[in-house]
Design a protein around this motif. Structure first.
Motif, PDB file in Angstrom:
ATOM      1  N   ILE A   7      12.546 -70.447-143.099  1.00  0.00           N
ATOM      2  CA  ILE A   7      12.025 -70.538-144.550  1.00  0.00           C
ATOM      3  C   ILE A   7      12.520 -71.704-145.231  1.00  0.00           C
ATOM      4  N   GLN A   8      11.342 -72.323-145.895  1.00  0.00           N
ATOM      5  CA  GLN A   8      11.325 -73.306-146.636  1.00  0.00           C
ATOM      6  C   GLN A   8      11.377 -73.068-148.211  1.00  0.00           C
ATOM      7  N   ILE A   9      12.244 -73.276-148.842  1.00  0.00           N
ATOM      8  CA  ILE A   9      12.335 -72.887-150.256  1.00  0.00           C
ATOM      9  C   ILE A   9      12.123 -74.066-151.183  1.00  0.00           C
ATOM     10  N   SER A  10      11.098 -73.949-151.923  1.00  0.00           N
ATOM     11  CA  SER A  10      10.770 -75.208-152.921  1.00  0.00           C
ATOM     12  C   SER A  10      11.790 -75.235-154.026  1.00  0.00           C
ATOM     13  N   GLY A  11      11.768 -76.669-154.593  1.00  0.00           N
ATOM     14  CA  GLY A  11      12.338 -76.587-155.899  1.00  0.00           C
ATOM     15  C   GLY A  11      13.825 -76.316-156.088  1.00  0.00           C
ATOM     16  N   VAL A  12      14.640 -76.511-154.894  1.00  0.00           N
ATOM     17  CA  VAL A  12      15.970 -76.253-154.871  1.00  0.00           C
ATOM     18  C   VAL A  12      16.586 -77.372-155.613  1.00  0.00           C
ATOM     19  N   VAL A  18      17.194 -69.009-137.122  1.00  0.00           N
ATOM     20  CA  VAL A  18      16.292 -68.904-138.337  1.00  0.00           C
ATOM     21  C   VAL A  18      16.797 -70.252-139.063  1.00  0.00           C
ATOM     22  N   ILE A  19      15.913 -70.853-139.326  1.00  0.00           N
ATOM     23  CA  ILE A  19      16.107 -72.238-140.059  1.00  0.00           C
ATOM     24  C   ILE A  19      15.868 -72.168-141.470  1.00  0.00           C
ATOM     25  N   LEU A  20      16.875 -72.376-142.433  1.00  0.00           N
ATOM     26  CA  LEU A  20      16.760 -72.607-143.737  1.00  0.00           C
ATOM     27  C   LEU A  20      16.720 -74.131-144.287  1.00  0.00           C
ATOM     28  N   CYS A  21      15.503 -74.263-145.145  1.00  0.00           N
ATOM     29  CA  CYS A  21      15.199 -75.591-145.332  1.00  0.00           C
ATOM     30  C   CYS A  21      14.720 -75.532-147.073  1.00  0.00           C
ATOM     31  N   PRO A  22      15.873 -76.153-147.702  1.00  0.00           N
ATOM     32  CA  PRO A  22      15.528 -76.187-149.100  1.00  0.00           C
ATOM     33  C   PRO A  22      14.669 -77.443-149.314  1.00  0.00           C
ATOM     34  N   SER A  23      13.835 -77.504-150.113  1.00  0.00           N
ATOM     35  CA  SER A  23      13.024 -78.715-150.465  1.00  0.00           C
ATOM     36  C   SER A  23      13.421 -79.471-151.709  1.00  0.00           C
ATOM     37  N   ILE A  24      13.582 -80.672-151.751  1.00  0.00           N
ATOM     38  CA  ILE A  24      14.075 -81.533-152.935  1.00  0.00           C
ATOM     39  C   ILE A  24      12.849 -81.868-153.609  1.00  0.00           C
ATOM     40  N   GLU A  83      27.220 -74.465-146.061  1.00  0.00           N
ATOM     41  CA  GLU A  83      27.044 -73.442-145.027  1.00  0.00           C
ATOM     42  C   GLU A  83      25.974 -72.969-144.669  1.00  0.00           C
ATOM     43  N   GLY A  84      25.240 -72.813-143.688  1.00  0.00           N
ATOM     44  CA  GLY A  84      24.016 -72.002-143.458  1.00  0.00           C
ATOM     45  C   GLY A  84      22.825 -72.704-143.896  1.00  0.00           C
ATOM     46  N   ILE A  85      22.759 -74.073-144.534  1.00  0.00           N
ATOM     47  CA  ILE A  85      21.566 -74.527-144.687  1.00  0.00           C
ATOM     48  C   ILE A  85      21.512 -75.561-143.559  1.00  0.00           C
ATOM     49  N   ASP A  86      20.242 -75.456-142.866  1.00  0.00           N
ATOM     50  CA  ASP A  86      20.042 -76.114-141.750  1.00  0.00           C
ATOM     51  C   ASP A  86      19.257 -77.084-141.588  1.00  0.00           C
ATOM     52  N   MET A  87      18.542 -77.666-142.821  1.00  0.00           N
ATOM     53  CA  MET A  87      17.385 -78.673-142.727  1.00  0.00           C
ATOM     54  C   MET A  87      17.107 -78.938-144.011  1.00  0.00           C
ATOM     55  N   ILE A  88      16.977 -80.189-144.556  1.00  0.00           N
ATOM     56  CA  ILE A  88      16.437 -80.610-145.909  1.00  0.00           C
ATOM     57  C   ILE A  88      15.146 -81.129-145.842  1.00  0.00           C
ATOM     58  N   ALA A  89      14.253 -80.637-146.726  1.00  0.00           N
ATOM     59  CA  ALA A  89      12.832 -81.148-146.867  1.00  0.00           C
ATOM     60  C   ALA A  89      12.741 -81.960-148.104  1.00  0.00           C
ATOM     61  N   TYR A  90      11.473 -82.481-148.484  1.00  0.00           N
ATOM     62  CA  TYR A  90      11.218 -82.902-149.966  1.00  0.00           C
ATOM     63  C   TYR A  90       9.908 -82.789-150.028  1.00  0.00           C
ATOM     64  N   GLY A  91       9.402 -82.459-151.232  1.00  0.00           N
ATOM     65  CA  GLY A  91       8.029 -82.294-151.730  1.00  0.00           C
ATOM     66  C   GLY A  91       7.481 -83.746-152.043  1.00  0.00           C
ATOM     67  N   ARG A 120      13.842 -83.255-142.428  1.00  0.00           N
ATOM     68  CA  ARG A 120      12.402 -83.321-142.357  1.00  0.00           C
ATOM     69  C   ARG A 120      11.638 -84.244-143.071  1.00  0.00           C
ATOM     70  N   GLY A 121      10.811 -85.156-142.337  1.00  0.00           N
ATOM     71  CA  GLY A 121      10.183 -86.103-143.401  1.00  0.00           C
ATOM     72  C   GLY A 121       8.729 -85.697-143.220  1.00  0.00           C
ATOM     73  N   SER A 122       7.937 -85.923-144.364  1.00  0.00           N
ATOM     74  CA  SER A 122       6.449 -85.752-144.623  1.00  0.00           C
ATOM     75  C   SER A 122       5.600 -86.987-144.358  1.00  0.00           C
ATOM     76  N   ALA A 123       5.341 -87.051-143.271  1.00  0.00           N
ATOM     77  CA  ALA A 123       4.702 -88.346-143.010  1.00  0.00           C
ATOM     78  C   ALA A 123       2.979 -88.476-143.130  1.00  0.00           C
ATOM     79  N   GLU A 124       2.562 -89.242-144.221  1.00  0.00           N
ATOM     80  CA  GLU A 124       1.235 -89.123-144.423  1.00  0.00           C
ATOM     81  C   GLU A 124       0.615 -90.403-143.598  1.00  0.00           C
ATOM     82  N   THR A 125       1.061 -91.296-142.748  1.00  0.00           N
ATOM     83  CA  THR A 125       0.513 -92.128-142.242  1.00  0.00           C
ATOM     84  C   THR A 125       1.087 -92.244-140.917  1.00  0.00           C
ATOM     85  N   GLU A 126       0.588 -92.901-139.772  1.00  0.00           N
ATOM     86  CA  GLU A 126       1.192 -93.249-138.305  1.00  0.00           C
ATOM     87  C   GLU A 126       2.271 -94.102-138.714  1.00  0.00           C
TER      88      GLU A 126
END
Length: 289
Positions: A103-108, A159-165, A181-189, A227-233
């Motif tokens: 689960i990726q959770i937006s706006g944490v 089960v990967i928990l991924c808050p999105s900054i 504890e229990g948070i597995d990955m951090i993403a960003y919007g 987790r990175g959001s890559a928009e270009t090569e």
């Protein structure tokens, strides 16, 4: 550990993100926001992706559609991750019981919100997710009194928990969020966060690059995935070097389909024009000159 032996029995599949990272590779992800037919998971697998983010924040998928997709993805090596807004975390156990693998959770924004997510998604002793016998999540196998000792530890790991900054508050609190504890990955919007920084979608801006670096270094400090959001090569290479072992590639099913159709139509119109056939093109096509 018992759950490692459980995993080797292949009763259910290891999370593809975990597997790919363990093998030293980059986990590549794409997204679904528009299409949810039975063939899509296999097409995504054949395209070379490792995981798929199903968008329930900006897409219009209902819970039954999520369950269908979970079942279809289970026949592939691609793990499905669902993105939701933090206002809907009460749906997390239901989706996980259908076989969704993250689960990726937006706006944490803070550690308290992160802990609330963990309570919904992880089994005791980490969280308080309810145990639900046999079902899609267990591959329709019943573990009886071994559920708590075999399946639950495996699920907590896979089960990967991924808050999105996505806000300045979340960015300020990213260290505390990653420490939960229990948070597995951090993403960003990248859109919302760059907008909050006053540099909307200026992803090569030094300030935004520094933010990505901060998030990646914070994840490394706490032993979490970034987790990175890559928009270009170029960003694919840059974010990997920063420590983003998981890379979300640009676009979604809708933009990929639109780009592909436009390219095919443009080639057809160009060939017809070359033999004197009038062409008007479609919306968004530039076929003159």
């Amino acid at each position: 550990p018992t759950h490692t032996l459980f995993n080797r029995r292949q009763d259910v599949r290891e999370n593809s993100i975990r597997r790919v990272v363990r093998e030293g590779r980059a986990a590549l992800g794409t997204g679904l926001k528009e299409f949810a037919s039975r063939g899509v998971p296999r097409i995504i697998e054949l395209s070379g992706f490792d995981y798929c983010m199903i968008d329930m924040e900006h897409g219009a998928f209902d819970l039954e559609t999520i369950a269908d997709l979970a079942g279809w993805f289970a026949a592939t090596n691609v793990s499905p991750i669902v993105r939701i807004h933090k206002a809907f975390i009460h749906h997390i156990p239901l989706m996980l019981d259908q076989g969704i693998m993250g689960i990726q959770i937006s706006g944490v924004d803070n550690a308290e919100e992160a802990r609330a997510i963990v309570r919904e998604a992880k089994y005791p002793p980490i969280g308080s997710r309810g145990m639900s016998g046999m079902g899609p999540h267990t591959g329709y196998r019943s573990y009886g009194n071994r559920y708590q000792t075999e399946y639950a530890p495996w699920a907590n790991e896979n089960v990967i928990l991924c808050p999105s900054i996505e806000s300045l508050e979340g960015l300020k609190n990213v260290d505390a969020i990653a420490a939960v504890e229990g948070i597995d990955m951090i993403a960003y919007g990248h859109s919302d966060l760059s907008g909050a920084l006053g540099i909307h979608l200026q992803l090569d801006h030094p300030r935004f690059k520094e933010v990505v670096r901060t998030i990646a270094e914070t994840c490394r400090k706490h032993g979490k995935l970034a987790r990175g959001s890559a928009e270009t090569e170029a960003q694919i290479e840059e974010y990997w070097k920063l420590g983003c072992q998981v890379l979300n590639l640009p676009g979604s099913d809708a933009s990929t389909y639109l780009d592909g159709l436009k390219a095919r139509a443009a080639r057809a119109h160009a060939r017809l024009k070359s033999i004197g056939v009038p062409t008007a093109g479609g919306a968004g096509c530039s076929l003159s000159g």
